[in-house]
Design a protein around this motif. Structure first.
Motif, PDB file in Angstrom:
ATOM      1  N   LEU A 254       0.846  -1.183   0.000  1.00 38.70           N
ATOM      2  CA  LEU A 254       0.000   0.000   0.000  1.00 38.70           C
ATOM      3  C   LEU A 254       0.887   1.241   0.000  1.00 38.70           C
ATOM      4  O   LEU A 254       1.742   1.400   0.879  1.00 38.70           O
ATOM      5  CB  LEU A 254      -0.924   0.006   1.217  1.00 38.70           C
ATOM      6  N   LYS A 255       0.670   2.085  -0.978  1.00 38.83           N
ATOM      7  CA  LYS A 255       1.428   3.326  -1.112  1.00 38.83           C
ATOM      8  C   LYS A 255       0.493   4.514  -0.915  1.00 38.83           C
ATOM      9  O   LYS A 255      -0.560   4.600  -1.543  1.00 38.83           O
ATOM     10  CB  LYS A 255       2.062   3.405  -2.504  1.00 38.83           C
ATOM     11  N   ARG A 256       0.873   5.428  -0.055  1.00 35.87           N
ATOM     12  CA  ARG A 256       0.039   6.596   0.219  1.00 35.87           C
ATOM     13  C   ARG A 256       0.258   7.681  -0.827  1.00 35.87           C
ATOM     14  O   ARG A 256       1.387   7.945  -1.237  1.00 35.87           O
ATOM     15  CB  ARG A 256       0.348   7.149   1.600  1.00 35.87           C
ATOM     16  N   ILE A 257      -0.838   8.315  -1.249  1.00 37.37           N
ATOM     17  CA  ILE A 257      -0.789   9.423  -2.192  1.00 37.37           C
ATOM     18  C   ILE A 257      -1.705  10.525  -1.675  1.00 37.37           C
ATOM     19  O   ILE A 257      -2.489  10.318  -0.750  1.00 37.37           O
ATOM     20  CB  ILE A 257      -1.221   8.995  -3.614  1.00 37.37           C
ATOM     21  N   GLY A 258      -1.629  11.704  -2.275  1.00 38.33           N
ATOM     22  CA  GLY A 258      -2.489  12.812  -1.901  1.00 38.33           C
ATOM     23  C   GLY A 258      -2.049  14.079  -2.604  1.00 38.33           C
ATOM     24  O   GLY A 258      -0.911  14.167  -3.089  1.00 38.33           O
ATOM     25  N   PRO A 259      -2.925  15.081  -2.699  1.00 39.15           N
ATOM     26  CA  PRO A 259      -2.544  16.357  -3.318  1.00 39.15           C
ATOM     27  C   PRO A 259      -1.376  16.997  -2.579  1.00 39.15           C
ATOM     28  O   PRO A 259      -1.286  16.925  -1.348  1.00 39.15           O
ATOM     29  CB  PRO A 259      -3.823  17.208  -3.172  1.00 39.15           C
ATOM     30  N   LYS A 260      -0.473  17.638  -3.314  1.00 38.42           N
ATOM     31  CA  LYS A 260       0.716  18.238  -2.704  1.00 38.42           C
ATOM     32  C   LYS A 260       0.359  19.287  -1.659  1.00 38.42           C
ATOM     33  O   LYS A 260       1.049  19.436  -0.644  1.00 38.42           O
ATOM     34  CB  LYS A 260       1.596  18.862  -3.791  1.00 38.42           C
ATOM     35  N   TRP A 261      -0.725  20.021  -1.900  1.00 40.15           N
ATOM     36  CA  TRP A 261      -1.052  21.110  -0.981  1.00 40.15           C
ATOM     37  C   TRP A 261      -1.665  20.620   0.328  1.00 40.15           C
ATOM     38  O   TRP A 261      -1.910  21.411   1.227  1.00 40.15           O
ATOM     39  CB  TRP A 261      -1.961  22.124  -1.659  1.00 40.15           C
ATOM     40  N   TYR A 262      -1.905  19.319   0.454  1.00 40.64           N
ATOM     41  CA  TYR A 262      -2.336  18.769   1.738  1.00 40.64           C
ATOM     42  C   TYR A 262      -1.146  18.600   2.688  1.00 40.64           C
ATOM     43  O   TYR A 262      -1.340  18.421   3.889  1.00 40.64           O
ATOM     44  CB  TYR A 262      -2.998  17.395   1.540  1.00 40.64           C
ATOM     45  N   ARG A 263       0.081  18.641   2.136  1.00 41.50           N
ATOM     46  CA  ARG A 263       1.313  18.470   2.914  1.00 41.50           C
ATOM     47  C   ARG A 263       1.277  17.190   3.760  1.00 41.50           C
ATOM     48  O   ARG A 263       1.764  17.163   4.885  1.00 41.50           O
ATOM     49  CB  ARG A 263       1.558  19.667   3.831  1.00 41.50           C
ATOM     50  N   GLY A 264       0.671  16.174   3.243  1.00 41.39           N
ATOM     51  CA  GLY A 264       0.633  14.900   3.952  1.00 41.39           C
ATOM     52  C   GLY A 264      -0.521  14.734   4.921  1.00 41.39           C
ATOM     53  O   GLY A 264      -0.668  13.679   5.529  1.00 41.39           O
ATOM     54  N   VAL A 265      -1.358  15.757   5.096  1.00 41.91           N
ATOM     55  CA  VAL A 265      -2.492  15.672   6.019  1.00 41.91           C
ATOM     56  C   VAL A 265      -3.503  14.655   5.498  1.00 41.91           C
ATOM     57  O   VAL A 265      -3.881  14.691   4.330  1.00 41.91           O
ATOM     58  CB  VAL A 265      -3.163  17.048   6.195  1.00 41.91           C
ATOM     59  N   ARG A 266      -3.942  13.768   6.374  1.00 42.90           N
ATOM     60  CA  ARG A 266      -4.881  12.727   5.979  1.00 42.90           C
ATOM     61  C   ARG A 266      -6.091  12.644   6.909  1.00 42.90           C
ATOM     62  O   ARG A 266      -6.940  11.772   6.743  1.00 42.90           O
ATOM     63  CB  ARG A 266      -4.155  11.369   5.937  1.00 42.90           C
ATOM     64  N   ARG A 267      -6.177  13.548   7.866  1.00 44.56           N
ATOM     65  CA  ARG A 267      -7.257  13.436   8.860  1.00 44.56           C
ATOM     66  C   ARG A 267      -8.638  13.692   8.266  1.00 44.56           C
ATOM     67  O   ARG A 267      -9.645  13.280   8.849  1.00 44.56           O
ATOM     68  CB  ARG A 267      -7.001  14.383  10.031  1.00 44.56           C
ATOM     69  N   HIS A 268      -8.699  14.395   7.117  1.00 43.58           N
ATOM     70  CA  HIS A 268      -9.997  14.634   6.473  1.00 43.58           C
ATOM     71  C   HIS A 268     -10.374  13.513   5.514  1.00 43.58           C
ATOM     72  O   HIS A 268     -11.438  13.552   4.912  1.00 43.58           O
ATOM     73  CB  HIS A 268      -9.977  15.968   5.728  1.00 43.58           C
ATOM     74  N   MET A 272      -8.750  10.115  -3.245  1.00 46.17           N
ATOM     75  CA  MET A 272      -7.679   9.304  -3.815  1.00 46.17           C
ATOM     76  C   MET A 272      -6.536   9.343  -2.811  1.00 46.17           C
ATOM     77  O   MET A 272      -5.744  10.293  -2.796  1.00 46.17           O
ATOM     78  CB  MET A 272      -7.228   9.849  -5.170  1.00 46.17           C
ATOM     79  N   GLY A 273      -6.449   8.337  -1.966  1.00 45.10           N
ATOM     80  CA  GLY A 273      -5.499   8.386  -0.870  1.00 45.10           C
ATOM     81  C   GLY A 273      -4.464   7.289  -0.831  1.00 45.10           C
ATOM     82  O   GLY A 273      -3.486   7.390  -0.091  1.00 45.10           O
ATOM     83  N   CYS A 274      -4.663   6.225  -1.619  1.00 49.04           N
ATOM     84  CA  CYS A 274      -3.673   5.143  -1.590  1.00 49.04           C
ATOM     85  C   CYS A 274      -3.732   4.327  -2.872  1.00 49.04           C
ATOM     86  O   CYS A 274      -4.750   4.291  -3.567  1.00 49.04           O
ATOM     87  CB  CYS A 274      -3.883   4.236  -0.377  1.00 49.04           C
ATOM     88  N   SER A 275      -2.619   3.695  -3.164  1.00 51.50           N
ATOM     89  CA  SER A 275      -2.489   2.790  -4.304  1.00 51.50           C
ATOM     90  C   SER A 275      -2.070   1.437  -3.756  1.00 51.50           C
ATOM     91  O   SER A 275      -0.994   1.296  -3.181  1.00 51.50           O
ATOM     92  CB  SER A 275      -1.429   3.326  -5.283  1.00 51.50           C
ATOM     93  N   VAL A 276      -2.936   0.435  -3.922  1.00 51.31           N
ATOM     94  CA  VAL A 276      -2.704  -0.887  -3.358  1.00 51.31           C
ATOM     95  C   VAL A 276      -2.423  -1.867  -4.494  1.00 51.31           C
ATOM     96  O   VAL A 276      -3.161  -1.903  -5.482  1.00 51.31           O
ATOM     97  CB  VAL A 276      -3.915  -1.380  -2.542  1.00 51.31           C
ATOM     98  N   THR A 277      -1.355  -2.650  -4.364  1.00 55.48           N
ATOM     99  CA  THR A 277      -1.001  -3.614  -5.399  1.00 55.48           C
ATOM    100  C   THR A 277      -0.839  -5.012  -4.810  1.00 55.48           C
ATOM    101  O   THR A 277      -0.509  -5.179  -3.636  1.00 55.48           O
ATOM    102  CB  THR A 277       0.317  -3.223  -6.102  1.00 55.48           C
ATOM    103  N   GLY A 278      -1.092  -6.004  -5.639  1.00 54.09           N
ATOM    104  CA  GLY A 278      -0.907  -7.398  -5.258  1.00 54.09           C
ATOM    105  C   GLY A 278      -0.633  -8.227  -6.493  1.00 54.09           C
ATOM    106  O   GLY A 278      -1.069  -7.884  -7.595  1.00 54.09           O
TER     107      GLY A 278
END
Length: 340
Positions: A254-268, A272-278
């Motif tokens: 699982l890889k975390r992603i998000g808009p750059k201007w969120y600066r890594g904030v994920r509480r909201h 599109m917040g993660c990329s999961v591979t298998g």
């Protein structure tokens, strides 16, 4: 069901590890644990001077069932009947940018232009545009249940050689062991039964094929959590891991992603917040056995109840149109290097 959420460290990659019940996270900076029959939410901040994080954990109070007024195929169909008109110009700029798309697709390992790729829930083809940078369009199939979204995809010149078909993510019209890569971005939130959709991803892949599923992550801030639960499915990170594992996938990441201007904030939460591979380790269907579908789209619905659910879901969705604007303003006001 358990989960692990981090404040910051947006691009942290989480790997499936071993916990007492067979589930857990092992990552470069974070270890989340899951106790049998108990949900855990772990919070913490990365210490730049240390490799290990000691999270503070608390029991999750998230109920097993939520209203989720747009997490059904019929509601989603009509939701996109109108949203398709402005999707590329209103939704993507705030939640699903080109740099996010390219970063999310990187773990899919699209290294050969001759790969057979299915883009499930491909919608307007925004994600497909990222796929055809690496794979010939003639080898890519875009599938979606919304003819209105697919009409937008057909208008894109780069996708003119793609196969475009209407279909159901939980009942894919592809033979077993068909594709080299399965991609699905921004679709799982509308699946009544996510486990069934991921089981189908396993089935249609060839031996050694890789599935890449990109989707939302559950918020921790109370107001964002409320609107997320009303609107659609926002899975927790550990739920993604468990769904992939149960379907039979190996090397789940699982890889975390998000808009750059969120600066890594994920509480909201993030649409599109993660990329999961298998990776599919064996030919054939998934070893997981499931019962009948959760939702039968052919069943009649009460028009009044349908309209009420649709309106409430659309109102909740409006909140998530405003959140990225709020985060962008904070990014402009708060000095760089300070938390927002």
């Amino acid at each position: 069901m358990g989960s692990a959420m981090l404040n910051g460290a947006e691009n942290l990659t989480l790997f499936r590890g071993i916990a007492p019940n067979g589930l857990g996270f092992l990552g470069s900076d974070f270890h989340g644990k899951h106790l049998p029959k108990m949900g855990l939410v772990c919070y913490g901040r990365i210490n730049p001077k240390a490799r290990n994080l000691a999270p503070r954990c608390s029991l999750s109070a998230r109920p097993a069932s939520q209203p989720r007024f747009i997490q059904h195929k019929k509601e989603a169909f009509w939701f996109y009947r109108f949203l398709s008109i402005v999707y590329d110009h209103v939704i993507n700029p705030g939640h699903w940018t080109e740099d996010m798309r390219d970063e999310a697709l990187e773990p899919a390992d699209l290294y050969d232009r001759n790969m057979i790729v299915v883009d499930v829930g491909g919608g307007t083809g925004f994600t497909t545009l990222g796929i055809v940078k690496h794979v010939d369009a003639k080898n890519v199939t875009i599938l979606d249940q919304s003819p209105h979204q697919l009409a937008k995809a057909k208008q894109k010149e780069a996708l003119k050689d793609c196969k475009i078909i209407e279909g159901d993510a939980e009942d894919l019209p592809f033979r077993t062991d068909y594709a080299d890569r399965y991609i699905s971005a921004g679709s799982i939130e509308y699946w009544p039964d996510p486990q069934r959709g991921i089981k189908e991803a396993y089935r249609v892949l060839k031996l050694g094929g890789k599935a890449c599923l990109i989707g939302p992550v559950y918020p921790t801030f109370w107001l964002s959590r409320f609107f997320a639960d009303v609107w659609m499915l926002f899975p927790k990170e550990e739920e993604y891991i468990e769904w992939f594992t149960k379907a039979g996938f190996k090397d789940v990441q699982l890889k975390r992603i998000g808009p750059k201007w969120y600066r890594g904030v994920r509480r909201h939460g993030l649409i599109m917040g993660c990329s999961v591979t298998g990776v599919k380790p064996r030919s054939g269907d998934s070893p997981l056995q499931l019962g009948p579908k959760v939702e039968d789209v052919k069943e009649p619905v009460n028009p009044f109840m349908f309209l009420m659910r649709f309106i409430l879901g659309a109102m909740a969705a409006t909140y998530y149109v405003l959140v990225p604007i709020y985060m962008w303003i904070k990014d402009q006001i708060v000095p760089k290097g300070q938390p927002i």
